[in-house]
Structure formats: C-alpha cells, structure tokens
Design a protein around this motif. Sequence first.
Motif, PDB file in Angstrom:
ATOM      1  N   CYS A  84       0.837  -1.192   0.000  1.00 50.59           N
ATOM      2  CA  CYS A  84       0.000   0.000   0.000  1.00 50.59           C
ATOM      3  C   CYS A  84       0.881   1.255   0.000  1.00 50.59           C
ATOM      4  O   CYS A  84       1.602   1.509   0.957  1.00 50.59           O
ATOM      5  N   SER A 135      -0.224  -5.925   0.968  1.00 47.63           N
ATOM      6  CA  SER A 135      -1.580  -6.167   0.475  1.00 47.63           C
ATOM      7  C   SER A 135      -1.614  -7.501  -0.255  1.00 47.63           C
ATOM      8  O   SER A 135      -0.604  -7.943  -0.805  1.00 47.63           O
ATOM      9  N   SER A 136      -2.783  -8.128  -0.284  1.00 49.47           N
ATOM     10  CA  SER A 136      -2.889  -9.465  -0.870  1.00 49.47           C
ATOM     11  C   SER A 136      -2.875  -9.432  -2.393  1.00 49.47           C
ATOM     12  O   SER A 136      -2.510 -10.411  -3.037  1.00 49.47           O
ATOM     13  N   SER A 161      -6.442  -4.829  -3.713  1.00 52.79           N
ATOM     14  CA  SER A 161      -6.957  -5.145  -2.381  1.00 52.79           C
ATOM     15  C   SER A 161      -6.770  -3.953  -1.449  1.00 52.79           C
ATOM     16  O   SER A 161      -5.826  -3.179  -1.578  1.00 52.79           O
ATOM     17  N   THR A 162      -7.690  -3.809  -0.498  1.00 56.18           N
ATOM     18  CA  THR A 162      -7.564  -2.761   0.521  1.00 56.18           C
ATOM     19  C   THR A 162      -7.395  -3.394   1.901  1.00 56.18           C
ATOM     20  O   THR A 162      -7.846  -2.853   2.907  1.00 56.18           O
ATOM     21  N   ASP A 163      -6.717  -4.563   1.942  1.00 59.53           N
ATOM     22  CA  ASP A 163      -6.619  -5.313   3.195  1.00 59.53           C
ATOM     23  C   ASP A 163      -5.302  -5.103   3.938  1.00 59.53           C
ATOM     24  O   ASP A 163      -4.985  -5.865   4.855  1.00 59.53           O
ATOM     25  N   CYS A 164      -4.535  -4.087   3.580  1.00 57.38           N
ATOM     26  CA  CYS A 164      -3.315  -3.829   4.356  1.00 57.38           C
ATOM     27  C   CYS A 164      -3.704  -3.398   5.771  1.00 57.38           C
ATOM     28  O   CYS A 164      -4.813  -2.898   6.005  1.00 57.38           O
ATOM     29  N   SER A 221      -5.126   0.155   6.298  1.00 56.45           N
ATOM     30  CA  SER A 221      -6.111   0.593   5.302  1.00 56.45           C
ATOM     31  C   SER A 221      -7.123   1.577   5.882  1.00 56.45           C
ATOM     32  O   SER A 221      -7.630   1.398   6.996  1.00 56.45           O
TER      33      SER A 221
END
Length: 315
Positions: free
Chosen positions: A95, A272-273, A277-280, A283
């Motif tokens: 990210c 991040s995946s 993706s916004t899964d850091c 986020s």
Amino acid sequence: MSLLWKFLLTLSFSCLFLGYVSAGKVKCQDPYYGYCYGIPLKCPPGCPKLCQVDCKTCKPYCDCNKPGAVCQDPRFIGGDGVMFYFHGRKDEDFCLLTDPDLHINGHFIGKRSTKGRDFTWVQSIGVLFGPNQLYIGANKVSDWHDTTDYMHIQLNGQDVIIPSGDGETWLSSETGVSIKRVGPANAIELEVAGSFKVRARVVPITQEESRIHGYDITSDDCFAHLELGFKFNSLSSSVNGVLGQTYAPGYRTQVKMGAPMPIMGGNHKFSSSHLFSTDCAVSRFGLNHDAHELDDLPMVECGGDSGARGMVCKR
C-alpha cells in the motif's frame, strides 16, 4: 563496416546497452509563459536524460526529486520533503497510500541479492477511487526501443488507448479521468478531477545502472518499471501508507536522516494481498473520515506490570 561496429550496432537494440536515451532537453509547453515557452533547456546533471521544466522560473528540474516522487529502487520523496527507501519484497504488493476516498497499491518486481534484501522496483500501481479501478503498469521488456510504448493502462478492466504523439489526450467524462502524453512514448500525466495527479514514466534498468549497483540484469528482461510523481488535492488527516503517511498532519519521519540509505520499514503494515486489495493493516479506504481516531486510543494490559498509571482494570 568493421566487425566491432556491427557488434555494437547489434547490441544497440539490447536493453542493457541502449538503456533509456532521450534528447536530454525539455521545453515549457505553457504559452502563458511567453518568455520561456518553447525554449529548449538542458536537463540537470542529476537527471541528464529525463526532466521537467518550471515555466515560471524557466528552469529544468528532476521529477524524482520533488515531493510525491517514487523512483528507482524504490526511492520516495515524502510529502514532508524527506527522502527514504522502501524495498518491500519482489513479486508482492504494498500500500503506497490509503485514505477514505483513495487507495493506491504498488506491485514490486525485483531480484534476489546478497545484501539481505531484494532489489525491487515498482512495476505497476492499482488505484481505487469511488467505485473505479485504475491500472498503470510497465510491460515486460527484453529489447528496449525508445519509440515503442511499453506502458499499459486500464480503467475498470478496459484497456485505455491514447493516440500516439506528444500532447495527445484521452478523457473519461464518467469517471473524471484525463490522460495526456508528455512524450512520444512511455510517459503520461494522468488526473482524476478533484482527487490527484500522477506523472508516470516507464524506464528500463540500463547496463550502467546494473554495473554500478550490482543488479546483474541479463538480456532477457530489462526490468522495465515505473517512475512516478504524485500530487494530491484533498487528503484526510487519517491518510496512511508508505508514501501517504508522510502527508498526515504532525507526521515525523521514522528514518535515520543521516544514513546513506535511509530505509523505511514496515512491510507487515503495508503488505496487500493483491494490487486492488484494501486489506493492508493500515487501510483507510471506505472508512468514515473520523474512524481513525479509534486507532489512537491507548493500549492497556491488565494483570501485569505494564498497565498505564491511573487506569483501573476490572473483569
């Protein structure tokens, strides 16, 4: 023609020999500044091949030395003006910036090294704004040619085709995206109205860079990557990410200022995946602008000696 010249001519089409070669000059293209408009200016020694010009002062400058720049092995210039490196890991996504209305990830490519870390470069970025997804990336290249465009752009999964030629533009009225070529190939300026601008350029690793830094780049892959320059219009106070955190109010740099290579850590926070993706861990995308205040509450451990003074823990 001698055998030597035939050999050199053959090598000139190899990414290792040719590298990224340009005229090394830049012109102001804003006619408002008549005293500077159209005058060819030589690029500074720090970026002898690629630069921009400040039309107001009529002086050329290096893109990669301005706040918001992401270049080289990735070398960042934060919103606070401080330079640092973030190496991440090859073939992974991190990210770069996350905010309630904007999220930018970068995909890192690279090579293993003997220095305890990967040599890495940003191959592509994935940008989320509102319901939209924007991709800007560098195609894999073995033989580099200046006149061939190696940049790949997609908006919401559809390829964006910009007419050839310096100054040509592409517009999307539905999303507010405008893209302008700032060179015959491999360089664009993109704007999302009211949100951000980015100048993106595709460059290879040259033979000279490989020799100096020990990258050991071979002829099958130039490791073409992006050099980026961001400008943001309306970030919130909760902004985060490798680059984004440096725009937050009250931010204090976490790198050693006097180090020859000041390195920003935190792979675990920014990983991040995948590119969209916004899964850091840090986020902020899609959150209420004030939601980050919960992250600032003090952590208290009960039943031990590390509890905060003045706090009472109850079951």
